[in-house]
Scaffold this motif. Structure first.
Motif, PDB file in Angstrom:
ATOM      1  N   ALA A 104      31.044 -10.192 -23.236  1.00 16.68           N
ATOM      2  CA  ALA A 104      30.833 -11.465 -23.446  1.00 16.68           C
ATOM      3  C   ALA A 104      30.701 -11.876 -24.953  1.00 16.68           C
ATOM      4  O   ALA A 104      31.093 -12.571 -25.682  1.00 16.68           O
ATOM      5  N   SER A 105      29.355 -11.058 -25.200  1.00 19.70           N
ATOM      6  CA  SER A 105      28.576 -11.208 -26.541  1.00 19.70           C
ATOM      7  C   SER A 105      29.608 -10.502 -27.632  1.00 19.70           C
ATOM      8  O   SER A 105      29.981 -11.242 -28.771  1.00 19.70           O
TER       9      SER A 105
ATOM     10  N   TRP B  60      31.502 -12.905 -30.626  1.00 20.84           N
ATOM     11  CA  TRP B  60      31.191 -12.455 -32.029  1.00 20.84           C
ATOM     12  C   TRP B  60      32.825 -12.499 -32.702  1.00 20.84           C
ATOM     13  O   TRP B  60      33.036 -13.131 -33.887  1.00 20.84           O
ATOM     14  N   LEU B  61      33.906 -12.191 -31.937  1.00 22.77           N
ATOM     15  CA  LEU B  61      35.175 -11.883 -32.494  1.00 22.77           C
ATOM     16  C   LEU B  61      35.682 -13.379 -32.646  1.00 22.77           C
ATOM     17  O   LEU B  61      36.480 -13.743 -33.814  1.00 22.77           O
TER      18      LEU B  61
ATOM     19  N   THR C  31      37.180 -15.203 -35.952  1.00 18.75           N
ATOM     20  CA  THR C  31      38.290 -15.921 -36.345  1.00 18.75           C
ATOM     21  C   THR C  31      38.127 -17.409 -36.469  1.00 18.75           C
ATOM     22  O   THR C  31      39.413 -18.031 -36.678  1.00 18.75           O
ATOM     23  N   GLY C  32      36.979 -17.862 -36.510  1.00 21.05           N
ATOM     24  CA  GLY C  32      36.694 -19.500 -36.787  1.00 21.05           C
ATOM     25  C   GLY C  32      36.735 -20.337 -35.673  1.00 21.05           C
ATOM     26  O   GLY C  32      36.932 -21.465 -35.694  1.00 21.05           O
ATOM     27  N   ASP C  33      36.910 -19.639 -34.540  1.00 21.49           N
ATOM     28  CA  ASP C  33      37.029 -20.330 -33.088  1.00 21.49           C
ATOM     29  C   ASP C  33      35.638 -20.959 -32.676  1.00 21.49           C
ATOM     30  O   ASP C  33      35.208 -20.054 -31.645  1.00 21.49           O
ATOM     31  N   ASN C  34      34.959 -21.642 -33.172  1.00 22.80           N
ATOM     32  CA  ASN C  34      33.536 -21.742 -32.873  1.00 22.80           C
ATOM     33  C   ASN C  34      33.205 -22.239 -31.386  1.00 22.80           C
ATOM     34  O   ASN C  34      32.245 -21.871 -31.051  1.00 22.80           O
TER      35      ASN C  34
ATOM     36  N   ALA D 164      33.505 -19.466 -29.171  1.00 28.13           N
ATOM     37  CA  ALA D 164      32.271 -18.530 -29.501  1.00 28.13           C
ATOM     38  C   ALA D 164      31.035 -18.897 -28.830  1.00 28.13           C
ATOM     39  O   ALA D 164      30.329 -18.371 -28.118  1.00 28.13           O
ATOM     40  N   ARG D 165      30.859 -20.304 -28.872  1.00 25.56           N
ATOM     41  CA  ARG D 165      29.643 -20.966 -28.204  1.00 25.56           C
ATOM     42  C   ARG D 165      29.695 -20.609 -26.454  1.00 25.56           C
ATOM     43  O   ARG D 165      28.646 -20.403 -25.954  1.00 25.56           O
TER      44      ARG D 165
END
Length: 442
Positions: free
Chosen positions: A209-210, A214-215, A219-222, A225-226
């Motif tokens: 999951a970590s 990071w990926l 890619t800008g998908d914040n 990511a959270r």
């Protein structure tokens, strides 16, 4: 010159000390005993080491002396329970006590050596593989590794392989595979035959999951990511792994600091420290102090940022015994890494001196995307000093990497740097940078 019989035996003496002691004391320890089997299955390797040591009537100080460790280090090792272990330490102890390596979770050593695992030196893995090949206890050791152990080891190996690919593969191409891998692990958790196996799989799910987080960040998908960092923290806690929970919480803190959420980052660092135990490795404190510095920089607090970086360096300097970072701190966190954090903090605070003082060491990383991000930090420092041509020459190189790996994070950071410089007649380096940035929609 002809070597003596004793000279020829010398290379094997260290590995055979444990077995010789066992014979002298009336026979080897029963590696099939219920206590050994239960400890191995629960990954409580410290308990196995304690049983082997006391059977051979060795003190903790004596074992530490032959392994190059202190008595207190052996004591912490035996009390570690199901927390992560440093594999190089397990290898040393297994050789001196004659413990079959599979009982200490090292059955997969030959495979890991072939893929070039970075957390332990290659020669240590090869040495362990040789020990397995010549050990008369191999058959017994192999019987202790059941199907569940193989499953868990294979899943972790896949995650490790994906992590290595991250340095040379566009995140957008890797992300789907990693998320599928994570879904597989989550499905296996629900079908796990025992509670102990579910706990072990939960820790592996946390790692996956970590990486997925990071990926997504790259890619800008914040938003994703959270969410994925949150899942990594939850899985680490379900896996009863305080060190991993601290690492994943610190990773989310680092993400929030880069997003400009200083107060949130500092709160997460505080929470991460609450997971650490009294005998946690110093490198954990050093890394969290550097992440804390990022939080203070995001909040605009230069003085607190400087203090946090000073604590980070002090933690590294206090590691006088050369303590190696146990998993999940499989990377080397050293002065160069602290310097890279200082560069990023300096760029965020607008302190060009912090940036320019650390130009050399921070670009030594072999991870192309991370190096590009640091180059943009360095470019920000040069821009603050009025070195326009040099700043955008660096930024152009970083942008090339971002486009090669289709990194939304690098491209967006490049746009941020460009917004800092406004002029009606930009110099050549800026025009070349604009030409590369124009039409990019990552």
């Amino acid at each position: 010159m002809r070597r003596s019989h004793m000279d020829m035996r010398a290379p094997h003496q260290a590995a055979s000390v444990g077995m010789a002691l066992l014979v002298a004391l009336g026979g080897p320890l029963n590696w099939k005993s219920e206590a050994i089997r239960e400890a191995s299955q629960a990954r409580n390797y410290g308990r196995i080491i304690e049983l082997a040591r006391t059977h051979q009537r060795m003190t903790q100080a004596q074992l530490g002396q032959v392994c190059g460790l202190s008595q207190s280090a052996i004591s912490r090792l035996e009390k570690r329970g199901v927390s992560p272990y440093a594999m190089d330490v397990l290898l040393k102890v297994s050789q001196h006590l004659g413990i079959p390596v599979a009982l200490l979770g090292l059955a997969e050593v030959p495979t890991l050596a072939r893929i070039g695992t970075e957390s332990v030196e290659r020669r240590q893995f090869l040495g362990a593989a040789a020990a397995v090949a010549v050990s008369p206890a191999l058959a017994v050791a192999a019987s202790c590794v059941d199907e569940a152990d193989h499953q868990a080891s294979s899943l972790r190996l896949v995650t490790t392989s994906y992590r290595r690919l991250d340095g040379s593969t566009p995140s957008r191409e890797l992300a789907d595979a990693v998320r599928s891998h994570l879904r597989l692990i989550q499905g296996l958790i629900s079908a796990a035959p025992t509670h102990a196996h579910r706990i072990r799989l939960a820790a592996i799910a946390s790692e996956a999951a970590s990486l997925a987080a990071w990926l997504a960040w790259d890619t800008g998908d914040n938003g994703s990511a959270r969410s994925l960092y949150g899942a990594a923290i939850k899985a680490a806690r379900s896996g009863a792994n305080p060190l991993l929970a601290a690492y994943q919480t610190g990773s989310l803190a680092q993400f929030e600091a880069h997003a400009g959420n200083g107060a949130m980052a500092l709160g997460l660092v505080k929470r991460a420290r609450s997971f650490l135990e009294a005998d946690s490795p110093r490198v954990a404190d050093a890394w969290l102090s550097s992440v804390e510095a990022l939080g203070h920089a995001a909040a605009g607090d230069q003085r607190s940022c400087d203090r946090a970086l000073t604590r980070s360096r002090a933690s590294l300097e206090s590691n006088t015994h050369g303590e190696q970072p146990p998993w999940p701190w499989v990377f080397t966190f050293d002065e160069a890494k602290v310097a890279s954090f200082r560069v990023t903090c300096g760029a965020n605070l607008g302190l060009s001196k912090w940036v320019s003082d650390s130009t050399g060491p921070v670009l030594a990383t072999g991870h192309a995307k991370q190096r590009a991000l640091l180059m943009l930090d360095l470019a920000a420092g040069q821009l603050a000093e009025g070195q326009i041509e040099a700043a955008f020459a660096l930024a152009t190189e970083a942008l090339k990497t971002g486009l090669t790996y289709r990194s939304g994070r690098i491209v967006e950071r490049s746009r941020e740097l460009r917004r800092r410089f406004n002029t009606s007649s930009p110099p050549k380096a800026v025009r070349e940078f604009d030409e590369r940035l124009h039409g990019v929609y990552l």
